[in-house]
Design a protein around this motif. Structure first.
Motif, PDB file in Angstrom:
ATOM      1  N   GLU A  15      52.952 -63.125  67.033  1.00  0.00           N
ATOM      2  CA  GLU A  15      53.820 -63.428  68.176  1.00  0.00           C
ATOM      3  C   GLU A  15      53.115 -63.129  69.495  1.00  0.00           C
ATOM      4  O   GLU A  15      53.298 -63.845  70.486  1.00  0.00           O
ATOM      5  N   LEU A  16      52.292 -62.087  69.496  1.00  0.00           N
ATOM      6  CA  LEU A  16      51.512 -61.783  70.694  1.00  0.00           C
ATOM      7  C   LEU A  16      50.535 -62.915  70.993  1.00  0.00           C
ATOM      8  O   LEU A  16      50.392 -63.341  72.148  1.00  0.00           O
ATOM      9  N   TYR A  17      49.852 -63.429  69.960  1.00  0.00           N
ATOM     10  CA  TYR A  17      48.936 -64.542  70.159  1.00  0.00           C
ATOM     11  C   TYR A  17      49.683 -65.768  70.689  1.00  0.00           C
ATOM     12  O   TYR A  17      49.187 -66.481  71.559  1.00  0.00           O
ATOM     13  N   ASN A  18      50.875 -66.012  70.151  1.00  0.00           N
ATOM     14  CA  ASN A  18      51.669 -67.138  70.626  1.00  0.00           C
ATOM     15  C   ASN A  18      52.034 -66.969  72.098  1.00  0.00           C
ATOM     16  O   ASN A  18      51.982 -67.924  72.883  1.00  0.00           O
ATOM     17  N   ASP A  19      52.414 -65.760  72.466  1.00  0.00           N
ATOM     18  CA  ASP A  19      52.771 -65.488  73.865  1.00  0.00           C
ATOM     19  C   ASP A  19      51.577 -65.721  74.792  1.00  0.00           C
ATOM     20  O   ASP A  19      51.724 -66.273  75.887  1.00  0.00           O
ATOM     21  N   ILE A  20      50.388 -65.302  74.339  1.00  0.00           N
ATOM     22  CA  ILE A  20      49.200 -65.435  75.185  1.00  0.00           C
ATOM     23  C   ILE A  20      48.839 -66.908  75.380  1.00  0.00           C
ATOM     24  O   ILE A  20      48.613 -67.361  76.510  1.00  0.00           O
ATOM     25  N   VAL A  21      48.770 -67.659  74.276  1.00  0.00           N
ATOM     26  CA  VAL A  21      48.308 -69.049  74.353  1.00  0.00           C
ATOM     27  C   VAL A  21      49.423 -69.983  74.801  1.00  0.00           C
ATOM     28  O   VAL A  21      49.296 -70.700  75.798  1.00  0.00           O
ATOM     29  N   LEU A  22      50.540 -69.958  74.074  1.00  0.00           N
ATOM     30  CA  LEU A  22      51.622 -70.890  74.391  1.00  0.00           C
ATOM     31  C   LEU A  22      52.352 -70.482  75.660  1.00  0.00           C
ATOM     32  O   LEU A  22      52.681 -71.322  76.502  1.00  0.00           O
ATOM     33  N   LEU A  26      52.746 -73.329  78.303  1.00  0.00           N
ATOM     34  CA  LEU A  26      53.945 -74.142  78.116  1.00  0.00           C
ATOM     35  C   LEU A  26      55.198 -73.351  78.461  1.00  0.00           C
ATOM     36  O   LEU A  26      55.245 -72.129  78.255  1.00  0.00           O
ATOM     37  N   PRO A  27      56.235 -74.026  78.928  1.00  0.00           N
ATOM     38  CA  PRO A  27      57.519 -73.339  79.147  1.00  0.00           C
ATOM     39  C   PRO A  27      58.069 -72.829  77.816  1.00  0.00           C
ATOM     40  O   PRO A  27      57.949 -73.488  76.770  1.00  0.00           O
ATOM     41  N   GLY A  28      58.661 -71.666  77.840  1.00  0.00           N
ATOM     42  CA  GLY A  28      59.219 -71.085  76.618  1.00  0.00           C
ATOM     43  C   GLY A  28      60.271 -71.965  75.979  1.00  0.00           C
ATOM     44  O   GLY A  28      60.461 -71.941  74.757  1.00  0.00           O
ATOM     45  N   SER A  29      60.964 -72.768  76.785  1.00  0.00           N
ATOM     46  CA  SER A  29      62.011 -73.639  76.243  1.00  0.00           C
ATOM     47  C   SER A  29      61.449 -74.703  75.314  1.00  0.00           C
ATOM     48  O   SER A  29      62.169 -75.266  74.500  1.00  0.00           O
ATOM     49  N   ILE A  30      60.145 -74.959  75.414  1.00  0.00           N
ATOM     50  CA  ILE A  30      59.517 -75.970  74.561  1.00  0.00           C
ATOM     51  C   ILE A  30      59.112 -75.385  73.220  1.00  0.00           C
ATOM     52  O   ILE A  30      59.364 -75.970  72.164  1.00  0.00           O
ATOM     53  N   TRP A  31      58.462 -74.205  73.248  1.00  0.00           N
ATOM     54  CA  TRP A  31      57.869 -73.728  72.005  1.00  0.00           C
ATOM     55  C   TRP A  31      58.657 -72.620  71.306  1.00  0.00           C
ATOM     56  O   TRP A  31      58.567 -72.490  70.074  1.00  0.00           O
ATOM     57  N   ARG A  32      59.428 -71.834  72.022  1.00  0.00           N
ATOM     58  CA  ARG A  32      60.134 -70.723  71.373  1.00  0.00           C
ATOM     59  C   ARG A  32      61.175 -71.180  70.346  1.00  0.00           C
ATOM     60  O   ARG A  32      61.359 -70.512  69.325  1.00  0.00           O
ATOM     61  N   PRO A  33      61.876 -72.311  70.540  1.00  0.00           N
ATOM     62  CA  PRO A  33      62.831 -72.736  69.505  1.00  0.00           C
ATOM     63  C   PRO A  33      62.169 -73.253  68.224  1.00  0.00           C
ATOM     64  O   PRO A  33      62.854 -73.430  67.203  1.00  0.00           O
ATOM     65  N   LEU A  34      60.866 -73.497  68.251  1.00  0.00           N
ATOM     66  CA  LEU A  34      60.190 -74.044  67.079  1.00  0.00           C
ATOM     67  C   LEU A  34      60.126 -73.015  65.957  1.00  0.00           C
ATOM     68  O   LEU A  34      60.061 -71.799  66.210  1.00  0.00           O
ATOM     69  N   PRO A  37      55.998 -71.183  61.720  1.00  0.00           N
ATOM     70  CA  PRO A  37      54.771 -71.890  61.320  1.00  0.00           C
ATOM     71  C   PRO A  37      54.359 -72.966  62.314  1.00  0.00           C
ATOM     72  O   PRO A  37      53.163 -73.161  62.572  1.00  0.00           O
ATOM     73  N   LEU A  38      55.334 -73.633  62.905  1.00  0.00           N
ATOM     74  CA  LEU A  38      55.014 -74.673  63.880  1.00  0.00           C
ATOM     75  C   LEU A  38      54.500 -74.062  65.184  1.00  0.00           C
ATOM     76  O   LEU A  38      53.613 -74.624  65.833  1.00  0.00           O
ATOM     77  N   GLN A  39      55.034 -72.911  65.551  1.00  0.00           N
ATOM     78  CA  GLN A  39      54.490 -72.196  66.708  1.00  0.00           C
ATOM     79  C   GLN A  39      53.024 -71.838  66.472  1.00  0.00           C
ATOM     80  O   GLN A  39      52.181 -72.021  67.356  1.00  0.00           O
ATOM     81  N   SER A  40      52.738 -71.313  65.272  1.00  0.00           N
ATOM     82  CA  SER A  40      51.359 -70.936  64.950  1.00  0.00           C
ATOM     83  C   SER A  40      50.445 -72.149  64.976  1.00  0.00           C
ATOM     84  O   SER A  40      49.314 -72.086  65.481  1.00  0.00           O
ATOM     85  N   TRP A  41      50.937 -73.264  64.405  1.00  0.00           N
ATOM     86  CA  TRP A  41      50.104 -74.470  64.395  1.00  0.00           C
ATOM     87  C   TRP A  41      49.831 -74.944  65.819  1.00  0.00           C
ATOM     88  O   TRP A  41      48.686 -75.290  66.159  1.00  0.00           O
ATOM     89  N   LEU A  42      50.850 -74.946  66.675  1.00  0.00           N
ATOM     90  CA  LEU A  42      50.672 -75.402  68.055  1.00  0.00           C
ATOM     91  C   LEU A  42      49.708 -74.498  68.804  1.00  0.00           C
ATOM     92  O   LEU A  42      48.847 -74.968  69.567  1.00  0.00           O
ATOM     93  N   ARG A  43      49.830 -73.195  68.582  1.00  0.00           N
ATOM     94  CA  ARG A  43      48.899 -72.263  69.224  1.00  0.00           C
ATOM     95  C   ARG A  43      47.464 -72.502  68.749  1.00  0.00           C
ATOM     96  O   ARG A  43      46.525 -72.543  69.546  1.00  0.00           O
ATOM     97  N   ASN A  44      47.278 -72.687  67.441  1.00  0.00           N
ATOM     98  CA  ASN A  44      45.942 -72.944  66.913  1.00  0.00           C
ATOM     99  C   ASN A  44      45.391 -74.275  67.411  1.00  0.00           C
ATOM    100  O   ASN A  44      44.188 -74.394  67.700  1.00  0.00           O
ATOM    101  N   TYR A  45      46.259 -75.267  67.515  1.00  0.00           N
ATOM    102  CA  TYR A  45      45.811 -76.581  67.969  1.00  0.00           C
ATOM    103  C   TYR A  45      45.350 -76.528  69.423  1.00  0.00           C
ATOM    104  O   TYR A  45      44.264 -77.027  69.768  1.00  0.00           O
ATOM    105  N   ILE A  46      46.159 -75.908  70.266  1.00  0.00           N
ATOM    106  CA  ILE A  46      45.783 -75.807  71.683  1.00  0.00           C
ATOM    107  C   ILE A  46      44.544 -74.945  71.843  1.00  0.00           C
ATOM    108  O   ILE A  46      43.583 -75.320  72.528  1.00  0.00           O
ATOM    109  N   GLY A  47      44.546 -73.773  71.182  1.00  0.00           N
ATOM    110  CA  GLY A  47      43.397 -72.874  71.293  1.00  0.00           C
ATOM    111  C   GLY A  47      42.132 -73.482  70.717  1.00  0.00           C
ATOM    112  O   GLY A  47      41.053 -73.386  71.315  1.00  0.00           O
ATOM    113  N   GLY A  48      42.246 -74.122  69.549  1.00  0.00           N
ATOM    114  CA  GLY A  48      41.078 -74.736  68.923  1.00  0.00           C
ATOM    115  C   GLY A  48      40.527 -75.887  69.735  1.00  0.00           C
ATOM    116  O   GLY A  48      39.308 -76.037  69.870  1.00  0.00           O
ATOM    117  N   THR A  49      41.415 -76.706  70.279  1.00  0.00           N
ATOM    118  CA  THR A  49      40.975 -77.842  71.093  1.00  0.00           C
ATOM    119  C   THR A  49      40.264 -77.371  72.352  1.00  0.00           C
ATOM    120  O   THR A  49      39.183 -77.880  72.711  1.00  0.00           O
TER     121      THR A  49
END
Length: 281
Positions: A15-22, A26-34, A37-49
């Motif tokens: 969750e800390l990693y998600n907070d740092i990257v996402l 991104l606005p919390g309203s976009i990613w926090r309801p996900l 696993p989808l939060q983790s994937w989005l964080r990895n996708y943005i960070g990896g890219t």
């Protein structure tokens, strides 16, 4: 600390990693309801890219612009670097291949995080749980296991013809110095890239592994693969640098290793760039 508290530490860390990257992008309203696993994937996708593109562009700027006249490889890297710089089109195509694969690449750490948070692995959250001496011992075993696993995974992707034809050949269209670039480092068929990273996940079930170290090493893959595709031989023993890996892209039968030359040396597939240098000097 009981098992539930230990698992909660893993959840808190992701969750800390998600907070740092996402949270930073991104606005919390976009990613926090996900779902998690989808939060983790989005964080990895943005960070990896970002890691792939930023490290690739910076390294290309350094070696192809700032230092373009400083490197004159010999032997199998016979041409001066200024005559062997890949075209913009070649690098663009490598970026396209990598970005098409990136969504699936990012699924692997999501799976590993889920298994860790579920308590299925031998992961531990803090080094204090085992102490620094055992952390170093376990890390050494982890790295040796990954070296062995990635060597054989890579070698079998060559030796098993259907795997080569349908997966690994996508990467080996880059087989000359003027087609290899740092951007080729992640230009794989997505399943090929996942298979070569799989030893990092298998290791979690065999060797006690520090969670943060595991995540860090997965992302280090992106930087490392960029480095070994730049065709510049660093001559730092026993590192499996770009000189060795360029030979792999020209012979297809040597230097399957990852960070070091030891597995190729042990299994008889090592070819040293220095031997090629000596033939032309």
């Amino acid at each position: 600390m009981d098992a539930a508290q230990s698992l909660q530490q893993f959840i808190d860390e992701t969750e800390l990693y998600n907070d740092i990257v996402l949270g930073g992008l991104l606005p919390g309203s976009i990613w926090r309801p996900l779902p998690r696993p989808l939060q983790s994937w989005l964080r990895n996708y943005i960070g990896g890219t970002l890691l792939y593109l930023v490290s690739g562009f910076l390294w290309c700027f350094y070696i192809y612009y700032l230092k373009r006249n400083a490197y004159v490889p010999k032997g199998i890297l016979l041409s001066p670097l200024r005559d062997s710089i890949p075209s913009y089109m070649a690098m663009k195509l490598q970026i396209i291949v990598a970005m098409k694969a990136m969504p699936l690449y990012c699924a692997l750490p999501v799976v590993s995080e889920y298994m860790i948070e579920s308590g299925w692995t031998k992961c531990f959250s803090t080094i204090a749980e085992i102490g620094w001496p055992m952390y170093i011992v376990y890390l050494a075993f982890y790295l040796v296991f990954c070296e062995f696993g990635i060597y054989w995974m890579h070698r079998e992707l060559h030796d098993i013809k259907p795997l080569y034809k349908h997966l690994h050949a996508t990467h080996h269209i880059y087989n000359k110095q003027n087609t290899l670039s740092p951007f080729a480092g992640l230009a794989f068929h997505p399943l090929d890239g996942i298979l070569q990273a799989l030893p990092h996940v298998i290791c979690l079930f065999i060797i006690p592994t520090h969670f943060k170290t595991h995540i860090s090493l997965l992302f280090c893959e992106a930087i490392w693969t960029a480095n070994i595709h730049d065709c510049i031989h660093g001559r730092v023993w026993p590192v499996m640098g770009a000189g060795y890996h360029t030979i792999h892209h020209t012979t297809y039968r040597h230097n399957y290793g990852h960070y070091t030359i030891w597995m190729d040396w042990f299994f008889g597939t090592l070819r040293d760039p220095q031997d090629d240098f000596s033939k032309v000097e």
